[in-house]
Write an enzyme that holds these catalytic residues in place. Structure first.
Site, mmCIF file in Angstrom:
data_model
loop_
_atom_site.group_PDB
_atom_site.id
_atom_site.type_symbol
_atom_site.label_atom_id
_atom_site.label_comp_id
_atom_site.label_asym_id
_atom_site.label_seq_id
_atom_site.Cartn_x
_atom_site.Cartn_y
_atom_site.Cartn_z
ATOM 1 N N ASP A 71 0.822 -1.207 0.000
ATOM 2 C CA ASP A 71 0.000 0.000 0.000
ATOM 3 C C ASP A 71 0.861 1.264 0.000
ATOM 4 O OD1 ASP A 71 0.886 -0.549 2.582
ATOM 5 O OD2 ASP A 71 -1.097 -1.072 3.320
ATOM 6 N N ASN A 140 -7.820 -2.929 14.089
ATOM 7 C CA ASN A 140 -9.213 -3.088 13.636
ATOM 8 C C ASN A 140 -9.360 -4.245 12.648
ATOM 9 O OD1 ASN A 140 -8.227 -2.156 11.190
ATOM 10 N ND2 ASN A 140 -9.253 -0.176 11.266
ATOM 11 N N HIS A 142 -7.586 -4.709 9.801
ATOM 12 C CA HIS A 142 -7.264 -4.483 8.391
ATOM 13 C C HIS A 142 -5.978 -5.219 8.002
ATOM 14 C CE1 HIS A 142 -4.905 -0.515 9.379
ATOM 15 N NE2 HIS A 142 -4.052 -1.502 9.234
ATOM 16 N N GLU A 147 -9.746 -1.720 4.945
ATOM 17 C CA GLU A 147 -10.384 -1.395 6.214
ATOM 18 C C GLU A 147 -11.693 -2.176 6.374
ATOM 19 O OE1 GLU A 147 -8.589 0.153 8.255
ATOM 20 O OE2 GLU A 147 -8.234 2.265 7.794
HETATM 21 C C1 F6R Z 1 1.068 -1.408 6.030
HETATM 22 C C2 F6R Z 1 0.033 -2.425 6.206
HETATM 23 C C3 F6R Z 1 -0.848 -2.375 7.409
HETATM 24 C C4 F6R Z 1 -0.037 -2.653 8.700
HETATM 25 C C5 F6R Z 1 -0.961 -2.576 9.911
HETATM 26 C C6 F6R Z 1 -0.200 -2.857 11.207
HETATM 27 O O1 F6R Z 1 1.774 -1.648 4.845
HETATM 28 O O2 F6R Z 1 -0.122 -3.280 5.365
HETATM 29 O O3 F6R Z 1 -1.872 -3.322 7.290
HETATM 30 O O4 F6R Z 1 0.534 -3.917 8.598
HETATM 31 O O5 F6R Z 1 -1.531 -1.313 9.989
HETATM 32 O O6 F6R Z 1 0.702 -1.856 11.468
HETATM 33 P P1 F6R Z 1 1.738 -1.988 12.695
HETATM 34 O O7 F6R Z 1 2.674 -3.066 12.312
HETATM 35 O O8 F6R Z 1 2.405 -0.641 12.749
HETATM 36 O O9 F6R Z 1 0.930 -2.304 13.891
#
Ligand code: F6R
Length: 250
Positions: A71, A140, A142, A147
């Site tokens: 992303d 959450n 995702h 989302e």
């Molecule tokens: C970012 C991504 C998101 C993160 C998620 C967890 O490229 O794919 O899904 O993996 O937001 O983020 P952290 O590891 O910071 O808790």
């Protein structure tokens, strides 16, 4: 039938990172042209650190590997300090011998975002698909920036980021959640589920509730990571803290 996703639990985040980095090194040795899907965020930092160490100490060779990041934020140029492209350079790509031409990113500053999403899907297909998709998980539920919602997009698309997601990315934007872009581009659930293998990393107790729901179901668009139950070769790699709500699952 083996349950999916499989669950592997490690004593601490360093052991999770070390084990996955060793597996990626083995995959690179088996197939130097492996295609990796990569996440950003806090969770994979130790994993990237371990990959850098394996490159330095054991000559793990990235020169023919291809990567696709999951992303990118919309509306910021590639070189912006908060971009995921900048993140990947800082934590991995500048420290290993990967060919920059083989690292793929969504361009959140593209003039036509729909075209950009199609280009990305075409590039993944042209690379032969993703062999190993590594994922983190939001509190959450995702994955990528898919989302929770009534519907999930199958393919790479533009998403509206939820307030909690913007808050958790504030560190990349001077600590100010309001400075985090409101939109992002993300691989879709179909893109992710089409990877030949998927590994979701989760560490720390803030992920424990979500992880329990991902493992026990139900499959629901309100918890996008629960769709990993549909993947024939998915695995959750957890530390004890993230696994604390699971008992007897392995
Ligand atoms: C970012 C991504 C998101 C993160 C998620 C967890 O490229 O794919 O899904 O993996 O937001 O983020 P952290 O590891 O910071 O808790």
């Amino acid at each position: 039938m083996q349950r999916t996703p499989r669950v592997s639990i490690f004593p601490n985040p360093r052991d999770v990172a070390r084990t996955l980095a060793r597996r990626v090194a083995a995959a690179l040795r088996d197939n130097p042209r492996v295609v990796l899907g990569l996440p950003t965020g806090r969770t994979p930092l130790l994993f990237y650190e371990e990959l850098v160490r394996l490159h330095a100490d054991e000559d793990v060779d990235f020169s023919q590997a291809t990567t696709f990041n999951l992303d990118e934020f919309v509306g910021i140029p590639a070189g912006h300090p908060g971009s995921y492209r900048t993140f990947m350079g800082r934590f991995l790509f500048q420290h290993v011998n990967i060919d920059p031409a083989r690292t793929n990113f969504l361009d959140g500053a593209a003039a036509d975002l729909n075209e950009e999403c199609e280009r990305y899907e075409d590039s993944i297909a042209a690379a032969g698909g993703i062999d190993l998709q590594i994922l983190g998980i939001g509190t959450n539920g995702h994955i990528g920036f898919n989302e929770p919602g009534q519907e999930l997009d199958a393919r790479t698309h533009k998403v509206t980021l939820r307030p909690e997601t913007r808050r958790s990315n504030a560190a990349l934007f001077g600590g100010d959640p309001d400075s985090v872009p409101t939109h992002a581009l993300s691989m879709g659930m179909g893109t992710i589920l089409h990877a030949r293998k998927a590994v979701l990393l989760a560490t720390g107790d803030t992920k424990a509730r979500c992880v329990e729901r991902v493992v026990r179901g139900p499959i629901t668009t309100t918890l996008p990571a629960s769709l990993l139950q549909l993947h024939p070769d998915a695995e959750l790699m957890l530390d004890n803290a993230a696994a604390q709500e699971l008992d007897g699952v392995s």
